[in-house]
Write an enzyme that holds these catalytic residues in place. Structure first.
Site, PDB file in Angstrom:
ATOM      1  N   HIS A 100       0.868  -1.178   0.000  1.00 42.22           N
ATOM      2  CA  HIS A 100       0.000   0.000   0.000  1.00 42.22           C
ATOM      3  C   HIS A 100       0.908   1.231   0.000  1.00 42.22           C
ATOM      4  CE1 HIS A 100      -2.641  -2.928   2.145  1.00 42.22           C
ATOM      5  NE2 HIS A 100      -3.639  -2.266   1.575  1.00 42.22           N
ATOM      6  N   ASP A 103       2.195   2.057   3.375  1.00 33.62           N
ATOM      7  CA  ASP A 103       3.187   1.130   3.936  1.00 33.62           C
ATOM      8  C   ASP A 103       4.608   1.627   3.720  1.00 33.62           C
ATOM      9  OD1 ASP A 103       1.004  -0.548   4.361  1.00 33.62           O
ATOM     10  OD2 ASP A 103       1.368  -1.693   2.524  1.00 33.62           O
TER      11      ASP A 103
END
Length: 436
Positions: A100, A103
Protein backbone atom coordinates in the site's frame (compact mmCIF):
# COMPACT_ATOMS: atom_id res chain seq x y z
CA UNK A 1 24.55 -3.83 2.25
CA UNK A 2 22.93 -5.95 4.96
CA UNK A 3 21.03 -4.22 7.75
CA UNK A 4 21.82 -7.11 10.10
CA UNK A 5 18.17 -7.43 11.10
CA UNK A 6 18.02 -11.12 10.14
CA UNK A 7 21.41 -11.96 11.62
CA UNK A 8 23.30 -14.74 9.88
CA UNK A 9 20.30 -16.36 8.18
CA UNK A 10 21.32 -17.19 4.63
CA UNK A 11 19.26 -17.51 1.46
CA UNK A 12 16.69 -20.29 1.80
CA UNK A 13 17.55 -23.25 -0.42
CA UNK A 14 15.61 -26.33 -1.54
CA UNK A 15 16.85 -29.41 0.34
CA UNK A 16 14.10 -31.93 -0.37
CA UNK A 17 11.37 -33.61 1.70
CA UNK A 18 13.81 -35.39 4.03
CA UNK A 19 15.46 -32.20 5.24
CA UNK A 20 15.09 -31.28 8.92
CA UNK A 21 16.59 -27.81 8.44
CA UNK A 22 13.90 -25.27 9.38
CA UNK A 23 15.58 -22.69 7.13
CA UNK A 24 15.20 -24.79 3.97
CA UNK A 25 12.47 -25.62 1.50
CA UNK A 26 11.31 -29.22 1.51
CA UNK A 27 8.79 -28.99 -1.36
CA UNK A 28 9.51 -25.70 -3.14
CA UNK A 29 12.15 -26.06 -5.83
CA UNK A 30 11.53 -23.01 -8.06
CA UNK A 31 13.04 -24.72 -11.10
CA UNK A 32 11.04 -27.95 -10.82
CA UNK A 33 8.87 -28.49 -13.89
CA UNK A 34 5.19 -29.10 -13.19
CA UNK A 35 2.78 -29.48 -16.11
CA UNK A 36 5.55 -28.14 -18.34
CA UNK A 37 6.10 -24.95 -16.32
CA UNK A 38 8.59 -23.99 -13.60
CA UNK A 39 7.11 -24.10 -10.10
CA UNK A 40 8.12 -20.46 -9.55
CA UNK A 41 6.19 -19.46 -12.66
CA UNK A 42 3.09 -21.36 -11.51
CA UNK A 43 3.01 -19.93 -8.00
CA UNK A 44 4.37 -16.40 -8.58
CA UNK A 45 4.97 -15.78 -4.87
CA UNK A 46 4.78 -12.28 -3.42
CA UNK A 47 5.48 -11.03 0.11
CA UNK A 48 3.26 -8.26 1.42
CA UNK A 49 4.79 -5.11 2.85
CA UNK A 50 2.00 -4.27 5.33
CA UNK A 51 1.70 -7.19 7.73
CA UNK A 52 5.37 -8.12 7.51
CA UNK A 53 6.81 -4.66 8.16
CA UNK A 54 3.97 -2.38 9.30
CA UNK A 55 1.79 -4.30 11.75
CA UNK A 56 2.96 -3.67 15.35
CA UNK A 57 1.35 -6.75 16.91
CA UNK A 58 -1.86 -5.14 18.13
CA UNK A 59 -5.22 -6.84 18.54
CA UNK A 60 -8.65 -5.56 19.69
CA UNK A 61 -7.63 -5.95 23.33
CA UNK A 62 -3.88 -5.39 23.32
CA UNK A 63 -1.29 -2.90 22.17
CA UNK A 64 1.99 -3.17 20.33
CA UNK A 65 4.15 -6.23 20.91
CA UNK A 66 6.67 -5.88 18.06
CA UNK A 67 9.65 -3.55 18.31
CA UNK A 68 11.18 -2.77 14.94
CA UNK A 69 13.93 -0.21 14.25
CA UNK A 70 11.91 1.32 11.39
CA UNK A 71 8.78 2.06 13.45
CA UNK A 72 8.86 5.84 13.01
CA UNK A 73 7.06 8.29 10.72
CA UNK A 74 10.17 9.55 8.93
CA UNK A 75 11.62 9.05 5.49
CA UNK A 76 14.81 7.69 7.07
CA UNK A 77 12.79 4.96 8.77
CA UNK A 78 10.92 4.28 5.52
CA UNK A 79 14.20 3.72 3.68
CA UNK A 80 15.48 1.40 6.43
CA UNK A 81 12.21 -0.51 6.19
CA UNK A 82 12.71 -0.87 2.42
CA UNK A 83 16.22 -2.21 2.97
CA UNK A 84 15.01 -4.82 5.47
CA UNK A 85 12.04 -5.73 3.28
CA UNK A 86 14.22 -6.48 0.28
CA UNK A 87 16.55 -8.50 2.51
CA UNK A 88 13.59 -10.73 3.39
CA UNK A 89 12.42 -10.97 -0.22
CA UNK A 90 15.94 -11.96 -1.27
CA UNK A 91 16.41 -14.48 1.57
CA UNK A 92 13.20 -16.21 0.55
CA UNK A 93 13.97 -16.05 -3.16
CA UNK A 94 10.47 -14.82 -4.04
CA UNK A 95 9.99 -13.07 -7.39
CA UNK A 96 7.46 -10.41 -6.23
CA UNK A 97 6.29 -8.11 -3.46
CA UNK A 98 3.17 -5.95 -2.86
CA UNK A 99 2.49 -2.69 -0.99
CA UNK A 100 0.00 0.00 0.00
CA UNK A 101 1.18 3.57 -0.47
CA UNK A 102 0.95 4.18 3.29
CA UNK A 103 3.19 1.13 3.94
CA UNK A 104 6.20 2.52 2.15
CA UNK A 105 6.09 6.24 3.03
CA UNK A 106 5.01 8.27 6.07
CA UNK A 107 1.83 10.37 5.78
CA UNK A 108 2.47 13.99 4.89
CA UNK A 109 0.72 17.07 6.26
CA UNK A 110 -1.04 17.38 2.88
CA UNK A 111 -1.81 15.04 0.02
CA UNK A 112 0.82 16.84 -2.06
CA UNK A 113 3.46 16.10 0.56
CA UNK A 114 2.36 12.46 0.77
CA UNK A 115 2.67 12.11 -3.01
CA UNK A 116 6.14 13.69 -2.99
CA UNK A 117 7.21 11.23 -0.31
CA UNK A 118 5.74 8.32 -2.26
CA UNK A 119 7.78 9.22 -5.33
CA UNK A 120 10.85 9.74 -3.15
CA UNK A 121 10.61 6.26 -1.63
CA UNK A 122 9.86 4.88 -5.11
CA UNK A 123 13.42 5.89 -6.00
CA UNK A 124 14.66 3.55 -3.26
CA UNK A 125 12.28 0.76 -4.29
CA UNK A 126 13.28 1.12 -7.93
CA UNK A 127 16.96 0.79 -7.05
CA UNK A 128 16.29 -2.24 -4.88
CA UNK A 129 14.26 -3.89 -7.62
CA UNK A 130 17.05 -3.25 -10.11
CA UNK A 131 19.69 -4.73 -7.78
CA UNK A 132 17.71 -7.84 -6.78
CA UNK A 133 15.51 -8.56 -9.82
CA UNK A 134 12.46 -8.67 -7.54
CA UNK A 135 9.32 -7.28 -9.19
CA UNK A 136 6.11 -5.62 -8.06
CA UNK A 137 3.05 -7.88 -8.28
CA UNK A 138 0.69 -5.06 -7.35
CA UNK A 139 0.31 -1.74 -5.64
CA UNK A 140 -2.71 -0.36 -3.82
CA UNK A 141 -3.73 2.74 -1.88
CA UNK A 142 -4.70 2.71 1.78
CA UNK A 143 -8.20 4.23 1.76
CA UNK A 144 -9.28 3.00 5.18
CA UNK A 145 -6.84 3.75 8.04
CA UNK A 146 -7.00 7.55 8.22
CA UNK A 147 -9.95 9.01 10.12
CA UNK A 148 -11.05 10.84 6.97
CA UNK A 149 -12.20 7.45 5.67
CA UNK A 150 -14.26 6.49 8.72
CA UNK A 151 -17.41 6.58 6.52
CA UNK A 152 -15.72 5.07 3.47
CA UNK A 153 -13.67 6.45 0.61
CA UNK A 154 -15.53 6.08 -2.69
CA UNK A 155 -18.79 5.57 -0.78
CA UNK A 156 -18.29 8.51 1.60
CA UNK A 157 -21.24 10.91 1.97
CA UNK A 158 -18.77 13.81 1.54
CA UNK A 159 -17.78 14.35 -2.13
CA UNK A 160 -14.53 15.99 -1.02
CA UNK A 161 -13.45 12.70 0.58
CA UNK A 162 -14.38 10.92 -2.67
CA UNK A 163 -12.18 13.36 -4.60
CA UNK A 164 -9.32 13.01 -2.10
CA UNK A 165 -9.48 9.21 -2.42
CA UNK A 166 -9.53 9.46 -6.23
CA UNK A 167 -6.43 11.66 -6.24
CA UNK A 168 -4.72 9.23 -3.85
CA UNK A 169 -5.44 6.29 -6.15
CA UNK A 170 -4.12 8.19 -9.16
CA UNK A 171 -0.84 8.84 -7.36
CA UNK A 172 -0.50 5.21 -6.31
CA UNK A 173 -1.35 3.96 -9.80
CA UNK A 174 1.32 6.27 -11.21
CA UNK A 175 3.96 4.80 -8.89
CA UNK A 176 2.73 1.25 -9.53
CA UNK A 177 3.11 1.86 -13.26
CA UNK A 178 6.52 3.45 -12.78
CA UNK A 179 7.72 0.37 -10.84
CA UNK A 180 6.38 -2.04 -13.46
CA UNK A 181 3.55 -3.37 -11.29
CA UNK A 182 1.63 -6.13 -13.01
CA UNK A 183 -1.67 -5.32 -11.28
CA UNK A 184 -3.39 -2.59 -9.30
CA UNK A 185 -5.67 -3.70 -6.44
CA UNK A 186 -8.67 -1.93 -4.94
CA UNK A 187 -9.39 -3.11 -1.42
CA UNK A 188 -12.45 -1.30 -0.12
CA UNK A 189 -11.65 -1.53 3.56
CA UNK A 190 -14.59 0.66 4.57
CA UNK A 191 -16.76 0.61 1.45
CA UNK A 192 -19.89 -0.55 3.24
CA UNK A 193 -22.19 0.54 6.00
CA UNK A 194 -22.42 0.26 9.79
CA UNK A 195 -26.15 1.05 9.94
CA UNK A 196 -28.88 1.55 7.36
CA UNK A 197 -30.33 4.27 9.55
CA UNK A 198 -27.94 6.83 8.02
CA UNK A 199 -27.13 5.13 4.70
CA UNK A 200 -28.40 5.72 1.16
CA UNK A 201 -27.28 2.45 -0.39
CA UNK A 202 -28.26 3.33 -3.97
CA UNK A 203 -26.28 6.57 -3.75
CA UNK A 204 -23.21 4.82 -2.36
CA UNK A 205 -23.26 2.07 -4.99
CA UNK A 206 -23.46 4.68 -7.75
CA UNK A 207 -20.49 6.49 -6.20
CA UNK A 208 -18.50 3.26 -6.08
CA UNK A 209 -19.39 2.51 -9.69
CA UNK A 210 -18.29 5.99 -10.78
CA UNK A 211 -15.05 5.70 -8.78
CA UNK A 212 -14.10 2.43 -10.44
CA UNK A 213 -14.99 3.71 -13.90
CA UNK A 214 -12.70 6.69 -13.30
CA UNK A 215 -9.87 4.30 -12.44
CA UNK A 216 -10.42 2.10 -15.49
CA UNK A 217 -10.59 5.17 -17.72
CA UNK A 218 -7.33 6.48 -16.25
CA UNK A 219 -5.69 3.09 -16.72
CA UNK A 220 -6.33 3.24 -20.46
CA UNK A 221 -5.40 6.92 -20.85
CA UNK A 222 -2.19 6.59 -18.82
CA UNK A 223 -1.02 3.48 -20.66
CA UNK A 224 -0.97 1.24 -17.59
CA UNK A 225 -0.86 -2.33 -18.91
CA UNK A 226 -1.58 -4.12 -15.64
CA UNK A 227 -4.82 -5.69 -14.47
CA UNK A 228 -7.24 -3.83 -12.22
CA UNK A 229 -8.31 -6.09 -9.36
CA UNK A 230 -11.00 -5.85 -6.66
CA UNK A 231 -10.55 -7.79 -3.43
CA UNK A 232 -13.91 -9.01 -2.07
CA UNK A 233 -14.49 -8.91 1.68
CA UNK A 234 -17.84 -9.43 3.40
CA UNK A 235 -17.46 -7.61 6.71
CA UNK A 236 -15.05 -6.25 9.31
CA UNK A 237 -14.60 -3.47 9.99
CA UNK A 238 -17.98 -2.46 8.54
CA UNK A 239 -21.15 -4.42 9.27
CA UNK A 240 -21.66 -5.12 5.57
CA UNK A 241 -19.30 -4.40 2.69
CA UNK A 242 -20.54 -3.90 -0.86
CA UNK A 243 -17.83 -6.19 -2.24
CA UNK A 244 -19.18 -9.12 -0.16
CA UNK A 245 -17.96 -12.03 -2.30
CA UNK A 246 -17.09 -12.99 -5.89
CA UNK A 247 -20.69 -13.30 -7.05
CA UNK A 248 -21.69 -9.98 -5.49
CA UNK A 249 -18.77 -8.18 -7.11
CA UNK A 250 -19.62 -9.69 -10.48
CA UNK A 251 -23.14 -8.33 -10.23
CA UNK A 252 -21.73 -4.91 -9.35
CA UNK A 253 -19.29 -5.00 -12.28
CA UNK A 254 -22.04 -6.00 -14.72
CA UNK A 255 -24.31 -3.20 -13.52
CA UNK A 256 -21.64 -0.55 -14.03
CA UNK A 257 -20.22 -1.92 -17.31
CA UNK A 258 -16.93 -3.12 -15.81
CA UNK A 259 -17.12 -6.92 -16.09
CA UNK A 260 -14.66 -6.93 -19.02
CA UNK A 261 -12.28 -4.49 -17.32
CA UNK A 262 -11.84 -5.68 -13.73
CA UNK A 263 -10.91 -9.04 -12.20
CA UNK A 264 -10.71 -10.31 -8.63
CA UNK A 265 -7.97 -10.75 -6.07
CA UNK A 266 -9.45 -13.45 -3.83
CA UNK A 267 -8.41 -14.23 -0.26
CA UNK A 268 -8.96 -17.46 1.63
CA UNK A 269 -9.71 -15.63 4.88
CA UNK A 270 -12.31 -13.41 3.25
CA UNK A 271 -13.99 -16.43 1.65
CA UNK A 272 -14.41 -17.92 5.12
CA UNK A 273 -15.89 -14.69 6.49
CA UNK A 274 -18.44 -14.80 3.65
CA UNK A 275 -19.45 -18.33 4.62
CA UNK A 276 -17.73 -19.93 1.63
CA UNK A 277 -14.73 -22.13 1.02
CA UNK A 278 -11.76 -20.66 -0.83
CA UNK A 279 -12.23 -23.09 -3.71
CA UNK A 280 -15.85 -21.95 -4.03
CA UNK A 281 -14.79 -18.34 -4.53
CA UNK A 282 -12.08 -19.35 -7.00
CA UNK A 283 -14.48 -21.56 -8.98
CA UNK A 284 -17.11 -18.79 -9.01
CA UNK A 285 -14.64 -16.19 -10.29
CA UNK A 286 -13.33 -18.59 -12.94
CA UNK A 287 -16.84 -19.49 -14.11
CA UNK A 288 -17.71 -15.79 -14.43
CA UNK A 289 -14.44 -14.91 -16.20
CA UNK A 290 -13.11 -12.59 -13.49
CA UNK A 291 -10.38 -14.62 -11.78
CA UNK A 292 -7.15 -12.67 -11.35
CA UNK A 293 -4.98 -13.22 -8.29
CA UNK A 294 -5.00 -14.52 -4.69
CA UNK A 295 -4.00 -13.69 -1.15
CA UNK A 296 -3.03 -17.01 0.42
CA UNK A 297 -3.78 -16.66 4.11
CA UNK A 298 -6.26 -18.36 6.41
CA UNK A 299 -8.53 -17.58 9.29
CA UNK A 300 -8.86 -19.38 12.59
CA UNK A 301 -12.10 -21.36 12.27
CA UNK A 302 -12.88 -20.67 15.94
CA UNK A 303 -12.70 -16.90 15.46
CA UNK A 304 -15.27 -14.80 13.66
CA UNK A 305 -12.83 -12.27 12.30
CA UNK A 306 -9.93 -11.92 9.89
CA UNK A 307 -6.93 -13.47 11.70
CA UNK A 308 -4.62 -13.44 8.63
CA UNK A 309 -2.59 -16.54 9.44
CA UNK A 310 -0.04 -18.18 7.17
CA UNK A 311 -1.36 -21.24 5.28
CA UNK A 312 -0.57 -24.61 6.85
CA UNK A 313 -3.22 -26.99 5.49
CA UNK A 314 -1.98 -28.77 2.34
CA UNK A 315 -5.41 -30.20 1.52
CA UNK A 316 -7.13 -26.79 1.56
CA UNK A 317 -4.30 -25.32 -0.46
CA UNK A 318 -4.38 -28.17 -3.00
CA UNK A 319 -8.12 -27.68 -3.56
CA UNK A 320 -7.50 -23.97 -4.16
CA UNK A 321 -4.72 -24.51 -6.68
CA UNK A 322 -6.78 -27.21 -8.38
CA UNK A 323 -9.38 -24.56 -9.22
CA UNK A 324 -6.65 -22.13 -10.29
CA UNK A 325 -5.06 -24.70 -12.60
CA UNK A 326 -8.46 -25.59 -14.07
CA UNK A 327 -8.93 -21.88 -14.79
CA UNK A 328 -5.65 -21.82 -16.74
CA UNK A 329 -3.40 -20.61 -13.93
CA UNK A 330 -2.23 -17.10 -13.20
CA UNK A 331 -1.58 -14.54 -15.92
CA UNK A 332 -0.70 -11.22 -14.25
CA UNK A 333 -1.77 -12.47 -10.81
CA UNK A 334 0.10 -14.53 -8.25
CA UNK A 335 0.21 -15.89 -4.70
CA UNK A 336 0.53 -13.08 -2.17
CA UNK A 337 0.96 -13.81 1.54
CA UNK A 338 -1.45 -11.34 3.14
CA UNK A 339 -0.55 -12.96 6.45
CA UNK A 340 0.96 -11.80 9.71
CA UNK A 341 2.89 -13.33 12.56
CA UNK A 342 1.14 -14.12 15.80
CA UNK A 343 1.65 -11.24 18.20
CA UNK A 344 3.83 -13.44 20.42
CA UNK A 345 6.22 -14.31 17.56
CA UNK A 346 8.68 -11.53 18.25
CA UNK A 347 11.96 -12.65 16.70
CA UNK A 348 13.17 -11.71 13.21
CA UNK A 349 13.66 -15.38 12.41
CA UNK A 350 9.92 -15.94 13.02
CA UNK A 351 9.18 -13.78 9.99
CA UNK A 352 11.47 -15.91 7.83
CA UNK A 353 10.17 -19.23 9.14
CA UNK A 354 6.54 -18.24 8.66
CA UNK A 355 7.14 -17.58 4.97
CA UNK A 356 9.28 -20.69 4.50
CA UNK A 357 6.52 -22.89 5.87
CA UNK A 358 3.83 -21.12 3.83
CA UNK A 359 5.81 -21.37 0.60
CA UNK A 360 6.38 -25.09 1.19
CA UNK A 361 2.68 -25.72 1.88
CA UNK A 362 1.73 -23.90 -1.32
CA UNK A 363 4.29 -25.81 -3.37
CA UNK A 364 3.09 -29.10 -1.93
CA UNK A 365 -0.52 -28.16 -2.61
CA UNK A 366 0.10 -27.04 -6.17
CA UNK A 367 2.04 -30.19 -7.03
CA UNK A 368 -0.80 -32.33 -5.67
CA UNK A 369 -3.31 -30.29 -7.66
CA UNK A 370 -1.21 -30.58 -10.81
CA UNK A 371 -1.04 -34.36 -10.44
CA UNK A 372 -4.83 -34.50 -10.08
CA UNK A 373 -5.17 -32.47 -13.27
CA UNK A 374 -2.64 -34.64 -15.08
CA UNK A 375 -4.30 -37.89 -14.01
CA UNK A 376 -7.80 -36.51 -14.61
CA UNK A 377 -8.52 -37.87 -11.14
CA UNK A 378 -11.61 -35.73 -10.70
CA UNK A 379 -12.34 -34.34 -14.16
CA UNK A 380 -13.06 -37.72 -15.71
CA UNK A 381 -15.71 -38.43 -13.09
CA UNK A 382 -17.18 -34.95 -13.38
CA UNK A 383 -17.27 -35.32 -17.16
CA UNK A 384 -19.10 -38.64 -16.85
CA UNK A 385 -21.63 -37.09 -14.47
CA UNK A 386 -22.64 -34.46 -17.04
CA UNK A 387 -22.25 -36.69 -20.10
CA UNK A 388 -25.97 -36.60 -20.82
CA UNK A 389 -25.78 -32.92 -21.60
CA UNK A 390 -23.61 -33.68 -24.61
CA UNK A 391 -26.52 -35.45 -26.27
CA UNK A 392 -28.35 -33.90 -29.21
CA UNK A 393 -31.60 -33.15 -27.39
CA UNK A 394 -29.85 -31.70 -24.32
CA UNK A 395 -27.69 -29.49 -26.54
CA UNK A 396 -30.79 -28.23 -28.30
CA UNK A 397 -32.33 -27.29 -24.91
CA UNK A 398 -29.20 -25.39 -23.88
CA UNK A 399 -29.07 -23.60 -27.20
CA UNK A 400 -32.61 -22.31 -26.75
CA UNK A 401 -33.99 -24.40 -29.59
CA UNK A 402 -36.76 -26.00 -27.53
CA UNK A 403 -39.80 -24.35 -25.95
CA UNK A 404 -41.18 -25.41 -22.60
CA UNK A 405 -44.09 -27.08 -24.39
CA UNK A 406 -41.74 -29.07 -26.65
CA UNK A 407 -39.70 -30.26 -23.68
CA UNK A 408 -42.86 -31.32 -21.85
CA UNK A 409 -44.14 -33.23 -24.90
CA UNK A 410 -40.80 -35.00 -25.23
CA UNK A 411 -40.78 -36.07 -21.58
CA UNK A 412 -44.35 -37.36 -21.52
CA UNK A 413 -43.49 -39.71 -24.39
CA UNK A 414 -40.88 -41.54 -22.27
CA UNK A 415 -41.70 -45.11 -21.34
CA UNK A 416 -39.27 -45.17 -18.39
CA UNK A 417 -38.90 -42.56 -15.63
CA UNK A 418 -35.35 -41.11 -15.12
CA UNK A 419 -33.56 -42.40 -12.04
CA UNK A 420 -31.08 -40.54 -9.79
CA UNK A 421 -27.41 -41.54 -9.79
CA UNK A 422 -24.84 -41.35 -7.02
CA UNK A 423 -22.73 -38.22 -6.78
CA UNK A 424 -19.93 -40.30 -5.19
CA UNK A 425 -18.82 -37.48 -2.86
CA UNK A 426 -17.07 -39.74 -0.36
CA UNK A 427 -15.19 -41.55 -3.11
CA UNK A 428 -14.01 -38.23 -4.54
CA UNK A 429 -12.89 -37.03 -1.09
CA UNK A 430 -10.89 -40.26 -0.74
CA UNK A 431 -9.21 -39.53 -4.08
CA UNK A 432 -8.12 -36.08 -2.80
CA UNK A 433 -6.48 -37.75 0.21
CA UNK A 434 -4.36 -39.94 -2.07
CA UNK A 435 -2.75 -36.95 -3.71
CA UNK A 436 -2.03 -34.66 -0.76
Amino acid sequence: MSTGFFGDIGRIQFEGPNSTNPFAYRFYDPDEKVLGKRLEDHLRFAVCYWHSFIWPGTDPFGGQTFERPWFADTMEAAKLKANVAFELFSLLGVPYYCFHDADVRPEGATLTESIIRLHDIADTLEAKMHDTGIKLLWGTANLFSNRRYMAGAATNPDPEIFAYAAATVKACMDVTQRLGGENYVLWGGREGYETLLNTDMAQELDQLGRFLNLIVDYKHRSGFKGTILIEPKPQEPTKHQYDFDAATVYGFLKRYGLDKEVKLNLEQGHAILAGHSFEHELATAAALGIFGSIDMNRNDYQSGWDTDQFPNNPTEVALAYYEILKAGGFTTGGTNFDAKLRRQSLDPEDLVLAHVGAIDVCARGLKAAAKMVEDKALSSLVGARYAGWRGEEAQAILAGKRTLEEIAAHVTAWAVEPQPRSGKQEYLENIISRYV
